[in-house]
Design a protein around this motif. Structure first.
Motif, short mmCIF file in Angstrom:
data_model
loop_
_atom_site.label_atom_id
_atom_site.label_comp_id
_atom_site.label_asym_id
_atom_site.label_seq_id
_atom_site.Cartn_x
_atom_site.Cartn_y
_atom_site.Cartn_z
N LEU A 15 39.44 -22.90 -0.93
CA LEU A 15 39.56 -23.23 0.49
C LEU A 15 40.58 -22.33 1.18
CD1 LEU A 15 39.45 -27.15 0.35
CD2 LEU A 15 37.70 -25.61 1.27
N LEU A 16 41.70 -22.07 0.50
CA LEU A 16 42.72 -21.17 1.06
C LEU A 16 42.17 -19.75 1.21
CD1 LEU A 16 45.93 -22.36 -0.82
CD2 LEU A 16 45.47 -22.56 1.63
N ARG A 19 39.83 -19.67 4.12
CA ARG A 19 40.61 -19.69 5.35
C ARG A 19 41.21 -18.31 5.63
NH1 ARG A 19 45.84 -20.83 7.29
NH2 ARG A 19 45.83 -22.05 9.22
N TYR A 22 38.40 -15.96 6.76
CA TYR A 22 38.01 -16.24 8.14
C TYR A 22 39.06 -15.73 9.12
CZ TYR A 22 36.92 -18.53 12.49
OH TYR A 22 36.65 -18.75 13.82
N ARG A 23 40.32 -16.04 8.82
CA ARG A 23 41.40 -15.72 9.76
C ARG A 23 41.58 -14.22 9.95
NH1 ARG A 23 47.75 -17.66 9.18
NH2 ARG A 23 48.52 -16.57 11.03
#
Length: 511
Positions: A15-16, A19, A22-23
């Motif tokens: 998940l990290l 993220r 995506y970021r």
């Protein structure tokens, strides 16, 4: 149902990772797609650091820090702006005068100086006029406007003449002298800045003054390297306090030395000022240094003595450092162009000789009325000014047809505006006549040429910089034939300013 700890950790890690992807990869890409639809857009998708690596590549491969920008402008006549990622947001460089005009109008309400890159700069400079915003900036501007006015700047001309004469005597002693002007003109502008702040003839009589100048210049060069380092972009400017590298340790040490030196000089001059005031000598002075002017404004500020000392120290550091590199670079570039184009040099010399009788000193009328000198100097600035300090959007805002989101960084690329084909024909050519003919957009539109910025944030010391530069150019051209020591290959790098890399050795032969 129980979940093994390993699965929980793997899920959290994934998940990290998603993220992170995506970021820093997907979000900037999606943001760029919106700008690609706009007329005159150049969008460069390079995750994390955007086009910054291209600048360094341009210097190492082509000998020009701004090779990439100039290439874009050559190949895209209708280019208005460039958009590129910077970490999880975008940086937008403006090349179009109309976009610059609207951006300038909206700066005060919707933007602040973007210190995400340059947060590493000394606190003294961050708290000075150049980098504050809002009410603090308005207060500082009000105080400084009482000092940096037109009449005061013109009152500095006799001091400038004396410093120019002293510089020439030290550096051009022989009938044929070779001077390394990058360093040489920094000492000239440093001497002037120091004397204007602390008193005539104080630079060479004050212990450690020259050391302070050289330390300040090294400090600011280190600041640029630290600002553009991956550590700064990833961890923020406080990483320098970790003192992990030699550059960080030297930077902090140099900053401390310069701060303490300037503070000491301020205290010495305050005591001298108080003594002269008690003796009634202040009113007899035909010219006052800037610290004396500051001290006279102090009682009107509403600040305590200690608070006003902090304000003065911030402005001293701002103008002491900022006034050295930019002005000295414009004079050095002028010498390069004079050497490169002997016909331009001769034409300028003829204009100067017509205006001066033997033994005449430079006056305000000379600085204002020598038309070809004015054209030559403007063309020099067009080639050497690079950018205005980036600003961060504090809210979503429209600049023309550009939707700038909160936390985007916007930069007015002076080099981009000054090399835009819609503003200047053959922008990479050195042509002072364009400023006499005034047939190009950039020579008529105030937002097409703005080496000292424009609007409320325009450089408050512009007039002084022009006086310093033009006086030196006049005296060198009227006394010497100027040429370039060969072999030489011009390479343009970036420090605080866009400047010649390495030694620039100029030959001065007495006429």
């Amino acid at each position: 149902m129980e979940f093994p700890l390993s699965k929980i950790l793997i899920t959290a890690g994934l998940l990290l990772l998603l993220r992170f992807i995506y970021r820093f990869f997907i979000r900037p890409y999606r943001l760029l797609q919106e700008f690609k639809k706009i007329k005159g857009a150049v969008c460069v998708y390079k995750p994390f650091f955007g086009i910054y690596p291209e600048y360094h590549k341009g210097f190492t491969t082509h000998g020009d820090f701004y090779y990439f920008t100039k290439k874009i402008l050559r190949e895209n006549q209708d280019v208005r702006f460039l958009a590129t990622p910077l970490m999880d947001n975008l940086t937008i460089e403006l090349y179009d005068p109309e976009l610059v005009k609207e951006f300038t109008a909206k700066q005060a309400k919707s933007f602040v100086k973007d210190l995400r890159l340059y947060g590493v700069m000394p606190d003294g400079i961050k708290n000075g006029l150049a980098f504050t915003d809002g009410e603090k900036w308005k207060y500082q501007k009000k105080i400084l406007s009482q000092i940096f006015h037109f009449e005061y700047m013109n009152g500095c001309i006799p001091l400038v003449n004396n410093v120019v004469d002293g510089w020439i005597k030290r550096n051009c002693k022989d009938s044929r002298s070779i001077v390394e002007v990058n360093e040489g003109f920094k000492l000239y502008t440093a001497e002037l800045s120091f004397n204007i702040f602390f008193g005539e003839d104080s630079f060479y009589t004050t212990p450690d003054a020259q050391k302070a100048v050289l330390t300040a210049l090294k400090m600011m060069d280190d600041m640029r390297h630290l600002a553009q380092s991956p550590q700064n972009l990833i961890f923020g400017h406080k990483f320098i306090n970790w003192k992990l590298g030699k550059r960080e340790r030297e930077y902090l040490s140099d900053t401390k030395f310069v701060n303490e030196f300037l503070h000491q000089q301020l205290q010495i001059l305050k005591k001298k000022h108080l003594k002269e005031k008690e003796q009634g000598k202040l009113e007899q002075k035909p010219w006052k240094n800037l610290i004396e002017c500051f001290l006279e404004e102090g009682p009107k500020s509403g600040l305590s003595e200690k608070e006003f000392d902090v304000e003065m120290l911030s402005e001293i550091m701002t103008f002491f450092i900022g006034g050295i590199d930019s002005t000295s670079n414009s004079i050095a570039m002028a010498q390069y162009f004079l050497s490169l184009y002997p016909d331009i040099q001769q034409r300028l010399r003829e204009e100067i000789n017509e205006a001066f009788a033997p033994g005449d000193k430079v006056t305000r009328d000379h600085i204002m009325n020598l038309k070809y000198l004015h054209a030559f100097f403007r063309e020099t600035l067009r080639h050497s000014a690079s950018l205005l300090f980036p600003r961060r959007a504090t809210e979503d805002v429209m600049i023309g047809d550009l939707k700038v989101k909160k936390n985007f960084s916007v930069i007015v690329s002076l080099l981009g505006v000054h090399h835009n084909l819609n503003n200047f024909s053959e922008p990479e050519a050195f042509n002072p006549d364009r400023w006499l003919e005034k047939s190009e957009e950039g020579t008529n539109n105030p937002y097409g040429f703005m080496p000292f910025s424009i609007g409320p944030r325009k450089c408050i010391a512009e007039q002084l910089a022009i006086i310093e530069a033009k006086t030196m150019i006049i005296e060198l051209v009227r006394r010497f034939k100027v040429s370039l020591k060969q072999p030489y290959e011009m390479k343009m790098s970036m420090g605080l300013v866009y400047k010649p890399h390495g030694d620039l050795n100029i030959i001065y032969e007495k006429i």
